[in-house]
Design a protein around this motif. Structure first.
Motif, PDB file in Angstrom:
ATOM      1  N   ILE A  88       0.845  -1.198   0.000  1.00  0.00           N
ATOM      2  CA  ILE A  88       0.000   0.000   0.000  1.00  0.00           C
ATOM      3  C   ILE A  88       0.881   1.248   0.000  1.00  0.00           C
ATOM      4  O   ILE A  88       1.803   1.377   0.804  1.00  0.00           O
ATOM      5  CB  ILE A  88      -0.939   0.010   1.221  1.00  0.00           C
ATOM      6  CG1 ILE A  88      -1.721  -1.305   1.308  1.00  0.00           C
ATOM      7  CG2 ILE A  88      -1.895   1.191   1.145  1.00  0.00           C
ATOM      8  CD1 ILE A  88      -2.584  -1.412   2.539  1.00  0.00           C
ATOM      9  N   ASP A  89       0.576   2.163  -0.876  1.00  0.00           N
ATOM     10  CA  ASP A  89       1.306   3.425  -1.012  1.00  0.00           C
ATOM     11  C   ASP A  89       0.885   4.384   0.101  1.00  0.00           C
ATOM     12  O   ASP A  89      -0.306   4.675   0.261  1.00  0.00           O
ATOM     13  CB  ASP A  89       1.003   4.031  -2.385  1.00  0.00           C
ATOM     14  CG  ASP A  89       1.899   5.222  -2.710  1.00  0.00           C
ATOM     15  OD1 ASP A  89       2.636   5.674  -1.822  1.00  0.00           O
ATOM     16  OD2 ASP A  89       1.854   5.689  -3.866  1.00  0.00           O
ATOM     17  N   VAL A  90       1.877   4.877   0.880  1.00  0.00           N
ATOM     18  CA  VAL A  90       1.596   5.872   1.923  1.00  0.00           C
ATOM     19  C   VAL A  90       2.481   7.102   1.725  1.00  0.00           C
ATOM     20  O   VAL A  90       2.825   7.789   2.689  1.00  0.00           O
ATOM     21  CB  VAL A  90       1.802   5.277   3.337  1.00  0.00           C
ATOM     22  CG1 VAL A  90       0.760   4.228   3.647  1.00  0.00           C
ATOM     23  CG2 VAL A  90       3.213   4.701   3.489  1.00  0.00           C
ATOM     24  N   SER A  91       2.862   7.390   0.486  1.00  0.00           N
ATOM     25  CA  SER A  91       3.688   8.559   0.203  1.00  0.00           C
ATOM     26  C   SER A  91       2.852   9.831   0.283  1.00  0.00           C
ATOM     27  O   SER A  91       1.625   9.787   0.471  1.00  0.00           O
ATOM     28  CB  SER A  91       4.326   8.430  -1.177  1.00  0.00           C
ATOM     29  OG  SER A  91       3.338   8.374  -2.181  1.00  0.00           O
ATOM     30  N   THR A 138      -1.825   1.836  -5.294  1.00  0.00           N
ATOM     31  CA  THR A 138      -1.100   3.101  -5.403  1.00  0.00           C
ATOM     32  C   THR A 138      -1.790   4.027  -6.384  1.00  0.00           C
ATOM     33  O   THR A 138      -2.584   3.585  -7.216  1.00  0.00           O
ATOM     34  CB  THR A 138       0.347   2.837  -5.870  1.00  0.00           C
ATOM     35  OG1 THR A 138       1.021   4.076  -6.043  1.00  0.00           O
ATOM     36  CG2 THR A 138       0.371   2.085  -7.190  1.00  0.00           C
ATOM     37  N   ASP A 139      -1.469   5.319  -6.282  1.00  0.00           N
ATOM     38  CA  ASP A 139      -1.953   6.268  -7.284  1.00  0.00           C
ATOM     39  C   ASP A 139      -1.078   6.252  -8.531  1.00  0.00           C
ATOM     40  O   ASP A 139      -1.419   6.877  -9.531  1.00  0.00           O
ATOM     41  CB  ASP A 139      -2.021   7.686  -6.704  1.00  0.00           C
ATOM     42  CG  ASP A 139      -0.678   8.162  -6.179  1.00  0.00           C
ATOM     43  OD1 ASP A 139       0.244   7.335  -6.062  1.00  0.00           O
ATOM     44  OD2 ASP A 139      -0.550   9.357  -5.865  1.00  0.00           O
ATOM     45  N   VAL A 177      -1.718  -4.622 -10.193  1.00  0.00           N
ATOM     46  CA  VAL A 177      -1.709  -3.197  -9.858  1.00  0.00           C
ATOM     47  C   VAL A 177      -3.147  -2.712  -9.709  1.00  0.00           C
ATOM     48  O   VAL A 177      -3.947  -2.806 -10.651  1.00  0.00           O
ATOM     49  CB  VAL A 177      -0.970  -2.373 -10.929  1.00  0.00           C
ATOM     50  CG1 VAL A 177      -0.937  -0.904 -10.528  1.00  0.00           C
ATOM     51  CG2 VAL A 177       0.446  -2.897 -11.117  1.00  0.00           C
ATOM     52  N   GLU A 178      -3.460  -2.204  -8.525  1.00  0.00           N
ATOM     53  CA  GLU A 178      -4.752  -1.567  -8.258  1.00  0.00           C
ATOM     54  C   GLU A 178      -4.514  -0.054  -8.275  1.00  0.00           C
ATOM     55  O   GLU A 178      -4.060   0.534  -7.298  1.00  0.00           O
ATOM     56  CB  GLU A 178      -5.301  -2.014  -6.905  1.00  0.00           C
ATOM     57  CG  GLU A 178      -5.621  -3.493  -6.806  1.00  0.00           C
ATOM     58  CD  GLU A 178      -6.921  -3.839  -7.508  1.00  0.00           C
ATOM     59  OE1 GLU A 178      -7.688  -2.902  -7.828  1.00  0.00           O
ATOM     60  OE2 GLU A 178      -7.174  -5.035  -7.731  1.00  0.00           O
ATOM     61  N   THR A 179      -4.784   0.576  -9.408  1.00  0.00           N
ATOM     62  CA  THR A 179      -4.491   1.998  -9.575  1.00  0.00           C
ATOM     63  C   THR A 179      -5.622   2.844  -9.001  1.00  0.00           C
ATOM     64  O   THR A 179      -6.798   2.623  -9.321  1.00  0.00           O
ATOM     65  CB  THR A 179      -4.280   2.336 -11.056  1.00  0.00           C
ATOM     66  OG1 THR A 179      -3.264   1.482 -11.591  1.00  0.00           O
ATOM     67  CG2 THR A 179      -3.849   3.771 -11.216  1.00  0.00           C
ATOM     68  N   ASP A 224      -9.970   5.293  -0.624  1.00  0.00           N
ATOM     69  CA  ASP A 224     -10.047   4.290  -1.690  1.00  0.00           C
ATOM     70  C   ASP A 224      -9.012   3.190  -1.482  1.00  0.00           C
ATOM     71  O   ASP A 224      -9.278   2.014  -1.749  1.00  0.00           O
ATOM     72  CB  ASP A 224      -9.836   4.949  -3.054  1.00  0.00           C
ATOM     73  CG  ASP A 224     -10.989   5.867  -3.434  1.00  0.00           C
ATOM     74  OD1 ASP A 224     -12.034   5.796  -2.765  1.00  0.00           O
ATOM     75  OD2 ASP A 224     -10.826   6.659  -4.386  1.00  0.00           O
ATOM     76  N   ALA A 225      -7.827   3.570  -1.022  1.00  0.00           N
ATOM     77  CA  ALA A 225      -6.775   2.576  -0.798  1.00  0.00           C
ATOM     78  C   ALA A 225      -7.191   1.585   0.285  1.00  0.00           C
ATOM     79  O   ALA A 225      -6.987   0.368   0.144  1.00  0.00           O
ATOM     80  CB  ALA A 225      -5.472   3.267  -0.419  1.00  0.00           C
ATOM     81  N   LYS A 226      -7.781   2.067   1.365  1.00  0.00           N
ATOM     82  CA  LYS A 226      -8.225   1.168   2.434  1.00  0.00           C
ATOM     83  C   LYS A 226      -9.339   0.255   1.947  1.00  0.00           C
ATOM     84  O   LYS A 226      -9.377  -0.939   2.297  1.00  0.00           O
ATOM     85  CB  LYS A 226      -8.689   1.989   3.645  1.00  0.00           C
ATOM     86  CG  LYS A 226      -7.560   2.728   4.345  1.00  0.00           C
ATOM     87  CD  LYS A 226      -8.013   3.327   5.669  1.00  0.00           C
ATOM     88  CE  LYS A 226      -9.004   4.446   5.454  1.00  0.00           C
ATOM     89  NZ  LYS A 226      -9.373   5.103   6.729  1.00  0.00           N
TER      90      LYS A 226
END
Length: 700
Positions: free
Chosen positions: A98-101, A205-206, A229-231, A112-114
């Motif tokens: 999971i992207d947390v940048s 990630t975005d 990839v879940e964009t 949306d990520a959660k």
């Protein structure tokens, strides 16, 4: 029994051909002798409407031959236990990354990520192994495989979801390449056991274009790993950001009154008009007037803002943007560094033929640096006290033995002394400084001139000239120099030599400090060094090497370690941008917990030093990155790489091929076909003889 090429069994359909041929009734060949038929009309014999099969055994042999031939071409074999030896394990091993940048701080992206992560966790089977990692500049384990396995089956999803809910996006950059490598390695080996099932990375990630992918260029992905990839797509694509730039290198005067910033607009933005200005912390209004700027989508503009002198303003803010995570750049007005140097020589500062004249002009003051050069006679009684206060000591003339001994004590304590020998007599009288009884030295007078050669460009004094564009020292001519025997000094290192092999620049380690000897002066009588373009960079390199000139980054990025110049006995403390006070361990040399942008203040020994930490400018590039870029770098995307299940199928097919090759049952089927065809031929011959017509003799 199994078949390696089962499609050849379709050839058995040819069995229908002999059956059809047997059903076809032809006109009889039998002839009956009769009297004259001249008074009869010819009439063909009538056939019955129902076709009947005749010669059943012959038909069966022909059908059997075709069936055996088709079976032989299908390459039959008997399955063996080799296929059962394929290792078995969990159905799947899934790592959710999971992207947390900082770019994930945009509206609705984290929600949306959660939601995507929860959906992935609910889709896994009970036998699957799952881990959850987060990443910014590097990947961190949120839930490991072992922790997942220890959790009860009915509580795993809730446990993981709660752990993700406790997490939130930070302020770091996006090093997607290195994070994917970390995830792939974590999937490759858990508890020393390789997984036979599907190993899958689910990347949420975005996928913004500022993500760094360099680590994927030479990476070889483990076999059986698949990337899904879940964009995430932002509801509002408009994003612009402001970035603090360094001062102009060619004008220090402007650097004191203005600051340069870059305003960048994302390629998919739908806004173009923005305002930039100073703002005090905790306020929402500009200090003074703002600057209007027009930045088309996908472009950037550089602006010069006047330094705010009213006090309190420490940030430059961008307005007119929908996403504000990258709209602030922090800045601390530069503080002039004061450097004290002791010059031990008898020259006058106004004498343009002496080294001091050129040294003062090389070290002119600027908004960043203020130099104080204290000339004094080598025989003056204040040499020892001057040595303690000065950051660098420069010696050009001879001095009494007591003064030379006092200077050596300063060197042993950690000082750097630069000696420019103006004469052989001066070098001989500096023997106590060098720690030897006497110095073997004489005047070196080349026929025309000497040049520098054999320069050590790895040494800090010459590192700035290592580029071939700047490494040419042949235009600097030395008319005379002091020929000194370097082997007389213990541990002496030759940094540069003249073209005839004599030492030109020597370094002598002495205790905690060092002595650097230039065997010629830079005054015009000795050389052209002072009037060359190399002189000023050499002097500044000497200041940096001696520690007199401390270089400090104008700004740091989130996640960078801030070096601390604190004494070993001090217990420094750091005030974070939100006002939190954090004590550090005694003797700490750096502070790495720079998790958010802002101003960090380090207090130690009654002094406070401020440091600026800003957002990585790459996070401002929020336009989506094409997923084909990951595929180009070799990432095993789900639609382009075979899964582990297909790899298992290939293994089974390989074992089947080996079994068929060993057994070779097709040979027996071909032999059986030949035998059946021989039998069919014999039986067909006998049947034909029995059914041939009987010739009845005619009457005379």
């Amino acid at each position: 029994m199994s078949f390696l090429a089962p499609f050849f069994l379709l050839g058995a359909l040819a069995i229908g051909a002999p059956i059809i041929f047997h059903l076809i009734r032809r006109t009889t060949r039998e002839r009956t002798v009769f009297s004259s038929l001249m008074f009869f009309q010819p009439t063909p014999p009538r056939l019955t409407k129902r076709s009947r099969l005749e010669h059943w055994l012959l038909l069966l042999l022909r059908c059997l031959a075709l069936a055996l031939l088709a079976a032989g071409f299908s390459r039959p074999f008997f399955k063996q236990t080799a296929a059962a030896d394929i290792p078995s394990g969990p159905t799947k091993r899934v790592l959710v990354l999971i992207d947390v940048s900082a770019s994930m701080r945009r509206a609705d992206l984290w929600a949306d990520a959660k939601a995507r992560a929860t959906a992935v966790l609910r889709s896994v089977d009970a036998s699957d192994q799952v881990a959850v990692f987060t990443f910014g500049t590097q990947a961190h384990s949120l839930i490991g495989f072992a922790e997942w396995d220890k959790t009860a089956l009915d509580a795993r999803v809730a446990f993981a979801t709660a752990r993700i809910a406790e997490t939130s996006p930070g302020w770091s950059g996006t090093n997607l390449g290195a994070s994917l490598v970390t995830a792939a390695e974590a999937l490759g080996d858990v508890d020393g056991l390789k997984s036979a099932g599907l190993r899958q990375i689910v990347l949420i990630t975005d996928l913004q274009s500022g993500a760094r992918l360099e680590a994927l260029q030479a990476y070889e992905w483990p076999k059986g790993v698949e990337l899904t990839v879940e964009t995430l797509k932002a509801r509002n694509p408009t994003n612009a950001g402001v970035q603090l730039l360094g001062d102009a290198v060619d004008t220090d005067r402007q650097a004191a009154t203005t600051v340069r910033v870059r305003v960048s607009n994302a390629a998919d933005s739908n806004r173009e008009q923005f305002k930039v200005g100073w703002m005090r912390p905790g306020t929402s209004e500009f200090v003074g007037s703002s600057v209007d700027t027009y930045v088309p989508p996908g472009q950037s503009r550089i602006l010069s803002l006047p330094v705010e002198s009213s006090g309190g303003a420490q940030s430059i803010v961008l307005r007119g943007d929908d996403e504000d995570f990258d709209n602030t750049a922090f800045l601390i007005p530069p503080v002039q560094q004061k450097i004290d140097l002791a010059y031990l020589g008898s020259e006058k500062a106004e004498d343009s033929t002496q080294p001091l004249y050129f040294l003062q002009r090389a070290l002119s003051d600027s908004p960043r640096l203020a130099f104080k050069i204290s000339p004094q006679l080598p025989s003056a009684p204040l040499i020892e006290s001057a040595g303690r206060s000065a950051a660098l000591l420069i010696v050009t003339e001879a001095m009494p033995a007591a003064g030379a001994t006092a200077l050596r004590e300063q060197v042993l304590a950690g000082k750097t002394i630069f000696v420019a020998l103006k004469s052989a007599a001066a070098a001989a009288q500096l023997a106590p400084l060098f720690g030897v009884n006497q110095v073997e030295v004489e005047e070196g007078k080349p026929a025309s001139y000497a040049m520098l050669a054999e320069i050590d460009f790895q040494h800090p004094l010459f590192a700035a000239f290592a580029d071939p564009r700047f490494s040419d020292f042949t235009k600097i001519h030395f008319w005379k120099y002091r020929k000194i025997v370097s082997t007389a000094f213990a541990g002496a290192r030759s940094i540069a030599k003249f073209d005839n092999g004599d030492p030109a620049l020597l370094e002598i380690p002495t205790g905690k400090g060092r002595i650097i000897i230039l065997t010629a002066g830079w005054n015009p009588e000795d050389s052209q060094l002072a009037v060359s373009s190399k002189f000023v960079p050499l002097i500044y390199a000497l200041l940096e090497y001696s520690g007199a000139l401390t270089t400090r980054a104008a700004q740091y990025l989130v996640g960078d370690a801030i070096p601390l110049a604190t004494a070993g006995v001090e217990v420094p403390s750091v005030t974070l941008p939100d006002g939190t006070l954090r004590a550090l361990a005694a003797g700490a040399t750096s502070f790495a917990d720079t998790t958010r942008p802002g101003v960090y203040r380090v207090a130690a020994g009654g002094r406070t030093q401020s440091y600026v930490v800003n957002l990585d400018a790459a996070e401002m590039r929020t336009a989506p990155l094409a997923i084909e870029e990951l595929e180009r770098l070799g990432a095993p995307l789900a639609h382009s790489k075979p899964t582990a299940a297909i790899d298992v199928a290939k293994e089974i097919a390989l074992q089947s091929t080996e079994a068929e090759s060993r057994q070779k049952l097709w040979r027996w089927f071909i032999l059986a076909t030949i035998a059946v065809l021989l039998g069919e031929s014999l039986l067909a011959g006998r049947t034909a003889r029995k059914s041939s017509p009987v010739n009845v003799p005619t009457s005379p």
